[in-house]
Design an enzyme around this catalytic site. Structure first.
Site, PDB file in Angstrom:
ATOM      1  N   SER A   1       0.850  -1.198   0.000  1.00 35.93           N
ATOM      2  CA  SER A   1       0.000   0.000   0.000  1.00 35.93           C
ATOM      3  C   SER A   1       0.882   1.243   0.000  1.00 35.93           C
ATOM      4  CB  SER A   1      -0.876   0.016   1.245  1.00 35.93           C
ATOM      5  OG  SER A   1      -0.055   0.241   2.375  1.00 35.93           O
ATOM      6  N   LYS A   2       0.243   2.372  -0.215  1.00 32.76           N
ATOM      7  CA  LYS A   2       0.977   3.629  -0.201  1.00 32.76           C
ATOM      8  C   LYS A   2       1.605   3.846   1.177  1.00 32.76           C
ATOM      9  CE  LYS A   2       0.822   8.467  -1.168  1.00 32.76           C
ATOM     10  NZ  LYS A   2       1.492   8.816   0.078  1.00 32.76           N
ATOM     11  N   ARG A   3       0.865   3.417   2.205  1.00 33.08           N
ATOM     12  CA  ARG A   3       1.383   3.591   3.560  1.00 33.08           C
ATOM     13  C   ARG A   3       2.708   2.820   3.753  1.00 33.08           C
ATOM     14  NH1 ARG A   3      -1.732   1.323   7.598  1.00 33.08           N
ATOM     15  NH2 ARG A   3      -3.496   1.433   6.178  1.00 33.08           N
TER      16      ARG A   3
ATOM     17  N   ASP B   1       5.472   4.676   1.925  1.00 32.17           N
ATOM     18  CA  ASP B   1       5.871   5.870   2.678  1.00 32.17           C
ATOM     19  C   ASP B   1       6.758   5.468   3.861  1.00 32.17           C
ATOM     20  OD1 ASP B   1       4.437   7.422   0.990  1.00 32.17           O
ATOM     21  OD2 ASP B   1       2.745   7.784   2.353  1.00 32.17           O
TER      22      ASP B   1
END
Ligand code: GLU
Length: 510
Positions: A265-267, A270
């Site tokens: 996921s983007k999380r 990041d």
């Protein structure tokens, strides 16, 4: 283009394109090109509440950056214009009507409260799936449960309704996925999905199937997250009388977190410090900005090669593929079933490989741009020396400058912690003497510099370790770096001598 292969990438413009979406687009592109077919970009924007301004333009730009622009799209045109679903509403309504007329779909007038109440009732009765289906539909307000006259009246009065598909509860729906083999689902587990919303716009399912049919799509190549929807799509093909021409399905594996534990996921990206979007993205709703692979310094050809191998295996150990080689060797059969672990180190490795293949002129331009920015005169010989020196140590073209700028700019500070340990009067004299002897060399090169140093060290009965750290810091400011003799050759005799002289003065004063 003379084959019947027509594939499409059909994103919803609800935000930046995720790296997984870019891979889906790439696999569609490779398959189309290999089969001399057509690659279509269709924008699935029927869920108007989730539209994000700029998302479509972003998708178009990302495909162009990767070098996989579509043959047909809103921007390029084509025989099936429009390619944006919001502009095709009348088409879907016509097919929804056909399904209604043939008793394969029905009107449903239930309000949000009534639907909630139904789910609540089922929950209390401990029914696992609180679905609108063959069992529950009879007690709801729809054209199957209400008398015809009542249905007509409600429609005439303008009472809002949706159109739901009538799922056959006693049948098994099956299809053969090119990657996963036979997929079978029993009708009793499916719900009567809404196919036309109350505003007259279709839901994803109806629009997707109708467009794939009308656009002559031969293969649906898409992410695994759409596998649960596929049986409904297969049923829609049958209900619309299109089973014979139904496209083949290929559901691609998920892209997993680096540790293989769940979908990336983007999380995660990041948290682990790498991009997940191809290009910079600034979210118009949250204002959040994210750096793209492009801006992080990834080359499109490296990204393309990396993504191609993220879920497809060529059947041998080869890793470096140009786009033409990928087109030639790609096959749907060699797509893996299990998820593909995302490995950013691998992406970086690909970038390094492609960076090394750049022509000297391209690399030179990167350095020249920085030199011009810093007002430093261009010295071709020094630039090509710099490129040779650091080329194999870098992964990004920006590193080319960061790793070699010390050749163009004398140190502004020195690693004094090391100097404090290594510096003494003897070392100072040694370096002064060494540097003076440069003028007696018949040629000034890394070989002669090395021999001279060796000779001097032997005379003093010292090892290399006694002077190398100080010499390196004197020349570059830091204790680590590329080959020092080569560095001195590139700097040139007078620059090397002057850097040594400046450093000796400075180190002596501590
Ligand atoms: N609109 C869907 C998406 O956003 C397309 C799925 C499909 O390819 O059928 O991914």
């Amino acid at each position: 283009m003379n084959s019947n292969v027509r594939v499409r990438f059909a994103p919803s413009p609800t935000g930046a394109l995720h790296i997984g979406g870019l891979r889906t687009a790439l696999y569609n592109y490779l398959y189309a090109k290999q089969k001399d077919g057509v690659f279509i970009l269709r924008i699935e924007d029927t869920d108007q509440s989730r539209l994000v301004p700029g998302a479509e333009a972003y998708i178009v730009e990302a495909l162009e950056w990767l070098g996989i622009a579509p043959d047909e799209s809103s921007q390029r045109g084509g025989p099936h214009t429009p390619y944006r679903q919001s502009e095709r509403a009348a088409i879907y309504q016509q097919y929804a009507q056909q399904l209604l007329d043939e008793g394969k779909a029905y009107y449903a007038f239930d309000t949000a409260e009534e639907l909630d109440a139904m789910r609540q009732r089922l929950k209390e009765a401990k029914v696992a799936n609180q679905q609108y289906n063959s069992v529950t539909r009879v007690s709801m307000r729809n054209s199957l449960s209400l008398p015809e006259s009542e249905v007509k009246k409600l429609i005439a009065e303008g009472v809002p309704y949706v159109v739901r598909i009538k799922i056959p509860p006693k049948e098994e729906i099956r299809f053969e996925d090119l990657i996963r083999g036979w997929v079978k689902v029993h009708g009793s587990t499916l719900d009567d999905k809404v196919i036309l919303k109350s505003g007259g716009l279709p839901t994803y399912h109806l629009a997707n199937v109708v467009d794939d049919h009308l656009m002559g799509i031969s293969h649906v190549i898409r992410g695994e997250e759409w596998l649960p929807s596929a049986p409904l799509h297969v049923l829609l093909y049958r209900y619309l009388g299109w089973s014979e021409e139904m496209p083949a399905f290929a559901h691609l594996p998920l892209i997993l977190k680096p540790d293989g534990n769940g979908k990336l996921s983007k999380r995660d990206a990041d948290r682990l410090g790498f991009p997940i979007f191809p290009l910079n993205w600034s979210d118009p709703k949250s204002g959040e900005t994210s750096e793209g692979f492009r801006e992080r310094g990834y080359l499109p050809e490296a990204m393309l090669n990396f993504l191609a191998l993220l879920g497809w295996n060529p059947g041998n150990d080869s890793e470096l593929f140009s786009v033409n080689e990928l087109v030639a060797s790609f096959s749907l059969e060699r797509i893996v079933k299990s998820g593909a672990k995302f490995d950013i180190a691998k992406a970086q490795w690909f970038n390094q490989q492609y960076l090394r293949q750049k022509s000297p002129e391209e690399l030179q331009a990167v350095i020249e741009e920085h030199l011009a920015g810093a007002g430093i005169p261009i010295n071709d010989q020094k630039i090509s020396g710099a490129i040779n020196l650091v080329k194999d140590r870098i992964s990004f073209s920006e590193d080319l400058w960061n790793e070699s700028k010390f050749l163009f700019l004398p140190p502004s500070e020195y690693d004094m912690a090391v100097i404090q340990k290594k510096w003494d009067q003897e070392t100072a004299l040694f370096l002064e003497n060494y540097s003076e002897k440069f003028s007696s060399l018949e040629s000034y090169s890394k070989e002669t510099l090395h021999d001279l140093l060796k000779e001097q060290l032997e005379k003093a009965a010292w090892g290399f370790g006694k002077v190398m750290p100080a010499l390196r810091i004197a020349l570059t400011g830091v204790a680590k770096g590329p080959d020092l003799m080569e560095t001195m050759e590139i700097l040139g005799q007078s620059e090397t001598q002057s850097r040594i002289a400046v450093a000796i003065k400075k180190f002596n004063s501590i």
